[in-house]
Design a protein around this motif. Sequence first.
Motif, mmCIF file in Angstrom:
data_model
loop_
_atom_site.group_PDB
_atom_site.id
_atom_site.type_symbol
_atom_site.label_atom_id
_atom_site.label_comp_id
_atom_site.label_asym_id
_atom_site.label_seq_id
_atom_site.Cartn_x
_atom_site.Cartn_y
_atom_site.Cartn_z
ATOM 1 N N ALA A 97 -0.815 -1.136 -11.208
ATOM 2 C CA ALA A 97 -1.762 -2.237 -11.431
ATOM 3 C C ALA A 97 -1.194 -3.550 -10.905
ATOM 4 C CB ALA A 97 -2.083 -2.351 -12.917
ATOM 5 N N ILE A 98 0.065 -3.809 -11.166
ATOM 6 C CA ILE A 98 0.703 -5.045 -10.683
ATOM 7 C C ILE A 98 0.708 -5.073 -9.160
ATOM 8 C CG2 ILE A 98 2.911 -6.272 -10.524
ATOM 9 C CD1 ILE A 98 3.390 -5.325 -13.473
ATOM 10 N N ARG A 99 1.064 -3.962 -8.526
ATOM 11 C CA ARG A 99 1.097 -3.923 -7.062
ATOM 12 C C ARG A 99 -0.298 -4.090 -6.471
ATOM 13 N NH1 ARG A 99 5.654 0.763 -6.472
ATOM 14 N NH2 ARG A 99 7.412 -0.636 -6.761
ATOM 15 N N THR A 100 -1.294 -3.506 -7.120
ATOM 16 C CA THR A 100 -2.660 -3.643 -6.643
ATOM 17 C C THR A 100 -3.114 -5.098 -6.739
ATOM 18 O OG1 THR A 100 -3.162 -1.363 -7.289
ATOM 19 C CG2 THR A 100 -5.037 -2.853 -6.963
ATOM 20 N N LEU A 101 -2.810 -5.751 -7.848
ATOM 21 C CA LEU A 101 -3.162 -7.163 -7.998
ATOM 22 C C LEU A 101 -2.434 -8.035 -6.973
ATOM 23 C CD1 LEU A 101 -3.321 -7.574 -11.882
ATOM 24 C CD2 LEU A 101 -5.203 -7.824 -10.245
ATOM 25 N N ARG A 152 4.093 9.838 -7.733
ATOM 26 C CA ARG A 152 4.911 10.006 -8.936
ATOM 27 C C ARG A 152 4.051 10.282 -10.172
ATOM 28 N NH1 ARG A 152 8.531 6.486 -6.576
ATOM 29 N NH2 ARG A 152 10.495 7.529 -6.218
ATOM 30 N N THR A 153 2.902 9.630 -10.239
ATOM 31 C CA THR A 153 2.008 9.836 -11.373
ATOM 32 C C THR A 153 1.533 11.287 -11.428
ATOM 33 O OG1 THR A 153 1.256 7.547 -11.242
ATOM 34 C CG2 THR A 153 -0.125 9.052 -12.470
ATOM 35 N N ALA A 154 1.372 11.892 -10.255
ATOM 36 C CA ALA A 154 0.894 13.273 -10.196
ATOM 37 C C ALA A 154 1.866 14.249 -10.853
ATOM 38 C CB ALA A 154 0.649 13.678 -8.744
ATOM 39 N N VAL A 155 3.140 13.892 -10.930
ATOM 40 C CA VAL A 155 4.125 14.812 -11.511
ATOM 41 C C VAL A 155 4.831 14.226 -12.732
ATOM 42 C CG1 VAL A 155 4.536 15.999 -9.330
ATOM 43 C CG2 VAL A 155 5.942 14.026 -9.928
ATOM 44 N N ALA A 156 4.364 13.060 -13.221
ATOM 45 C CA ALA A 156 5.008 12.424 -14.384
ATOM 46 C C ALA A 156 4.787 13.279 -15.633
ATOM 47 C CB ALA A 156 4.465 11.028 -14.592
ATOM 48 N N PRO A 157 5.862 13.711 -16.284
ATOM 49 C CA PRO A 157 5.719 14.641 -17.402
ATOM 50 C C PRO A 157 5.386 14.001 -18.758
ATOM 51 C CG PRO A 157 8.026 14.334 -16.882
ATOM 52 C CD PRO A 157 7.232 13.517 -15.896
ATOM 53 N N THR A 158 5.648 12.720 -18.930
ATOM 54 C CA THR A 158 5.431 12.119 -20.253
ATOM 55 C C THR A 158 4.418 10.991 -20.165
ATOM 56 O OG1 THR A 158 7.145 10.428 -20.047
ATOM 57 C CG2 THR A 158 7.857 12.588 -20.856
ATOM 58 N N TRP A 159 3.761 10.718 -21.287
ATOM 59 C CA TRP A 159 2.801 9.622 -21.342
ATOM 60 C C TRP A 159 3.485 8.281 -21.115
ATOM 61 C CZ3 TRP A 159 -2.059 10.189 -20.569
ATOM 62 C CH2 TRP A 159 -2.696 11.380 -20.927
ATOM 63 N N SER A 160 4.719 8.170 -21.550
ATOM 64 C CA SER A 160 5.466 6.926 -21.350
ATOM 65 C C SER A 160 5.662 6.647 -19.855
ATOM 66 C CB SER A 160 6.816 7.019 -22.053
ATOM 67 O OG SER A 160 7.585 5.883 -21.772
ATOM 68 N N GLU A 161 6.067 7.666 -19.112
ATOM 69 C CA GLU A 161 6.263 7.490 -17.666
ATOM 70 C C GLU A 161 4.936 7.226 -16.960
ATOM 71 O OE1 GLU A 161 8.337 10.994 -16.435
ATOM 72 O OE2 GLU A 161 10.285 10.205 -17.041
ATOM 73 N N ILE A 162 3.889 7.908 -17.392
ATOM 74 C CA ILE A 162 2.572 7.669 -16.805
ATOM 75 C C ILE A 162 2.140 6.229 -17.065
ATOM 76 C CG2 ILE A 162 0.117 8.254 -16.966
ATOM 77 C CD1 ILE A 162 1.022 11.169 -17.468
ATOM 78 N N GLY A 163 2.369 5.728 -18.274
ATOM 79 C CA GLY A 163 2.023 4.344 -18.607
ATOM 80 C C GLY A 163 2.806 3.345 -17.776
ATOM 81 N N GLU A 172 0.834 -1.202 0.000
ATOM 82 C CA GLU A 172 0.000 0.000 0.000
ATOM 83 C C GLU A 172 0.870 1.255 0.000
ATOM 84 O OE1 GLU A 172 -3.225 0.295 -0.356
ATOM 85 O OE2 GLU A 172 -3.709 -1.837 -0.270
ATOM 86 N N PHE A 173 1.938 1.241 0.762
ATOM 87 C CA PHE A 173 2.870 2.377 0.765
ATOM 88 C C PHE A 173 3.495 2.557 -0.617
ATOM 89 C CE2 PHE A 173 2.472 2.282 5.286
ATOM 90 C CZ PHE A 173 2.910 3.514 5.752
ATOM 91 N N GLU A 174 3.899 1.447 -1.222
ATOM 92 C CA GLU A 174 4.488 1.519 -2.562
ATOM 93 C C GLU A 174 3.491 2.071 -3.575
ATOM 94 O OE1 GLU A 174 7.503 1.163 -3.534
ATOM 95 O OE2 GLU A 174 8.462 0.092 -1.894
ATOM 96 N N LEU A 175 2.251 1.661 -3.455
ATOM 97 C CA LEU A 175 1.209 2.169 -4.342
ATOM 98 C C LEU A 175 1.016 3.668 -4.124
ATOM 99 C CD1 LEU A 175 -0.859 1.486 -6.497
ATOM 100 C CD2 LEU A 175 -2.461 0.884 -4.679
ATOM 101 N N LEU A 212 4.171 3.873 -14.800
ATOM 102 C CA LEU A 212 3.690 3.946 -13.421
ATOM 103 C C LEU A 212 2.330 3.280 -13.268
ATOM 104 C CD1 LEU A 212 4.812 7.560 -12.488
ATOM 105 C CD2 LEU A 212 5.639 5.429 -11.478
ATOM 106 N N ALA A 213 1.472 3.430 -14.273
ATOM 107 C CA ALA A 213 0.157 2.780 -14.213
ATOM 108 C C ALA A 213 0.308 1.263 -14.220
ATOM 109 C CB ALA A 213 -0.710 3.242 -15.384
ATOM 110 N N ALA A 214 1.224 0.752 -15.035
ATOM 111 C CA ALA A 214 1.445 -0.699 -15.080
ATOM 112 C C ALA A 214 1.980 -1.201 -13.734
ATOM 113 C CB ALA A 214 2.415 -1.048 -16.207
ATOM 114 N N ILE A 215 2.928 -0.477 -13.157
ATOM 115 C CA ILE A 215 3.480 -0.868 -11.854
ATOM 116 C C ILE A 215 2.395 -0.813 -10.783
ATOM 117 C CG2 ILE A 215 5.069 -0.141 -10.025
ATOM 118 C CD1 ILE A 215 6.979 0.775 -12.290
#
Length: 130
Positions: free
Chosen positions: A99-103, A81-92, A72-75, A94-97
């Motif tokens: 999602a994996i941590r949530t699962l 980090r997502t709040a300040v991610a400047p590129t779509w690549s970084e946002i993607g 939960e802390f890692e999430l 972070l979203a994948a990470i």
Amino acid sequence: MEEVIKAFTLWLAVGTEAAAALIIGLATIEAVVSALLLFLPGRPGHAHSGGPQAAKEQVRLRLGRWLAVALEFELGADILRTAVAPTWSEIGQLAAIAAIRTLLNYFLQQEIDKAEGRHPADPAASTKIQ
């Protein structure tokens, strides 16, 4: 001002990850010590906890609960980090990470719940960490 907020948010994310690492480290130490104590003959409470299998299960469940807290802390750090991610690549990424941590956290909690159903918790360890 925007750069200061971004820098602060990233430092906050690093601090949150450090807290997760500390939780994992301390939980691991606790689990190792608890597991090693199971090898001692005549350990107090050993018979009360339902025998060696139940005692091992309690060590495993307690470690699992702490790992769920750390996830939960890692999430939380990922969200920062997502709040300040400047590129779509970084946002993607972070979203994948995230999602994996949530699962991982979901399935870990499912396993904990099933195990607790098989072996009701020791009254002394009734504080459930979620």
